[in-house]
Design a protein around this motif. Structure first.
Motif, mmCIF file in Angstrom:
data_model
loop_
_atom_site.group_PDB
_atom_site.id
_atom_site.type_symbol
_atom_site.label_atom_id
_atom_site.label_comp_id
_atom_site.label_asym_id
_atom_site.label_seq_id
_atom_site.Cartn_x
_atom_site.Cartn_y
_atom_site.Cartn_z
ATOM 1 N N ILE A 4 53.593 -7.306 68.791
ATOM 2 C CA ILE A 4 52.619 -6.312 69.231
ATOM 3 C C ILE A 4 51.273 -6.997 69.424
ATOM 4 C CG2 ILE A 4 51.539 -4.095 68.732
ATOM 5 C CD1 ILE A 4 54.625 -3.961 68.817
ATOM 6 N N GLY A 5 50.673 -6.813 70.599
ATOM 7 C CA GLY A 5 49.346 -7.352 70.852
ATOM 8 C C GLY A 5 48.289 -6.315 70.530
ATOM 9 N N ILE A 6 47.135 -6.789 70.120
ATOM 10 C CA ILE A 6 46.009 -5.890 69.884
ATOM 11 C C ILE A 6 44.777 -6.500 70.540
ATOM 12 C CG2 ILE A 6 45.583 -6.874 67.582
ATOM 13 C CD1 ILE A 6 44.653 -3.999 66.783
ATOM 14 N N THR A 7 44.140 -5.720 71.403
ATOM 15 C CA THR A 7 42.992 -6.211 72.147
ATOM 16 C C THR A 7 41.954 -5.106 72.263
ATOM 17 O OG1 THR A 7 42.347 -7.478 74.112
ATOM 18 C CG2 THR A 7 43.862 -5.613 74.465
ATOM 19 N N LEU A 111 51.567 -8.819 64.637
ATOM 20 C CA LEU A 111 50.477 -8.523 65.566
ATOM 21 C C LEU A 111 49.830 -9.819 66.040
ATOM 22 C CD1 LEU A 111 48.406 -5.617 63.955
ATOM 23 C CD2 LEU A 111 49.844 -5.495 65.972
ATOM 24 N N LYS A 112 49.452 -9.832 67.299
ATOM 25 C CA LYS A 112 48.627 -10.909 67.838
ATOM 26 C C LYS A 112 47.324 -10.287 68.299
ATOM 27 C CE LYS A 112 48.349 -14.749 71.064
ATOM 28 N NZ LYS A 112 49.049 -15.565 72.073
ATOM 29 N N ARG A 128 54.648 -5.016 73.178
ATOM 30 C CA ARG A 128 53.797 -3.831 73.339
ATOM 31 C C ARG A 128 52.349 -4.242 73.108
ATOM 32 N NH1 ARG A 128 57.710 -2.179 75.261
ATOM 33 N NH2 ARG A 128 58.996 -0.381 74.759
ATOM 34 N N ILE A 129 51.429 -3.444 73.670
ATOM 35 C CA ILE A 129 50.004 -3.738 73.538
ATOM 36 C C ILE A 129 49.257 -2.515 73.013
ATOM 37 C CG2 ILE A 129 47.889 -4.494 74.709
ATOM 38 C CD1 ILE A 129 50.072 -6.597 74.910
ATOM 39 N N ILE A 130 48.414 -2.766 71.992
ATOM 40 C CA ILE A 130 47.470 -1.761 71.504
ATOM 41 C C ILE A 130 46.097 -2.136 72.049
ATOM 42 C CG2 ILE A 130 46.315 -0.775 69.483
ATOM 43 C CD1 ILE A 130 48.725 -1.831 67.812
ATOM 44 N N ASP A 173 50.026 0.196 75.873
ATOM 45 C CA ASP A 173 51.133 1.055 75.437
ATOM 46 C C ASP A 173 50.639 2.063 74.400
ATOM 47 O OD1 ASP A 173 53.481 -0.279 76.812
ATOM 48 O OD2 ASP A 173 52.633 -1.982 75.723
ATOM 49 N N TYR A 174 49.629 1.659 73.627
ATOM 50 C CA TYR A 174 49.045 2.503 72.583
ATOM 51 C C TYR A 174 47.532 2.302 72.594
ATOM 52 C CZ TYR A 174 53.865 1.952 70.971
ATOM 53 O OH TYR A 174 55.235 1.901 70.906
#
Length: 198
Positions: A4-7, A111-112, A128-130, A173-174
């Protein structure tokens, strides 16, 4: 194991959101700090950075001179692209090696965290990306309060260099809303439950 990516843009609070996931036991790869470590320790990369940006890229003690590097690349798209072309592939390889250790440990997801998740192409490594969202005015005020060394013009220039909020939201995605009107923790808990269920 899901990736899951977080940006989010500067001042959005993505690091705070990532720390909440970490407090829940989720392994978090902090791209910014890992990149700094790689730039300090990877001798091949060090040689390339010295060739590209000059002898002042590292201090006489051998430490990365972030101030010099920022001055060399800031506001120059070609120089930013050159820096990214040297650093991002090594961060991508480091991330893959890190993921392998987490998968071996049986983690359900990782998470990345990365400010330039899309710009660097790192999103391609993720499932997926947050996106952490806060309105530009809120982000601007946060950064000026947090970073005494930055001017209002600095913050605006950084915001212009990052992918727009609209584009990040469209590709997410979120979304975690960190706009000072909603609590962040319940949003993180809900996402954690979703990711653990697979």
């Amino acid at each position: 194991m899901r990736r899951i990516g977080i940006t989010g843009g500067i001042g959005s609070g993505k690091s705070i959101v990532a720390r909440l996931f970490a407090a829940l036991g989720v392994p978090v790869y902090d791209s910014d700090s890992r990149a700094k470590g790689i730039m300090a320790t990877d001798l091949g990369l060090r040689e390339q950075l010295l060739a590209a940006f000059g002898a002042e890229t590292y201090t006489p003690e051998g430490l990365l001179n972030r101030t010099h590097l920022a001055q060399r690349v800031f506001g120059d798209a070609a120089q930013v692209a050159l820096l990214n072309s040297l650093v991002h592939p090594r961060v991508g390889a480091d991330f893959e090696a890190w993921v392998a250790t987490q998968a071996a440990a049986g983690q359900p997801y990782i998470l990345k965290e990365a400010a330039l998740l899309y710009e660097s192409g790192a999103y391609r490594q993720l499932d997926r990306i947050i996106t952490v969202f806060a309105p530009p005015a809120v982000r601007h005020a946060r950064v000026l309060h947090r970073d005494a060394h930055r001017s209002a013009a600095d913050v605006e220039a950084i915001m212009r260099q990052q992918l727009s909020d609209e584009e990040k939201l469209a590709r997410a995605d979120y979304v975690v809303y960190n706009d000072d009107s909603q609590l962040v923790l319940p949003q993180v808990l809900a996402l954690d439950e979703t990711f653990r269920q697979g």
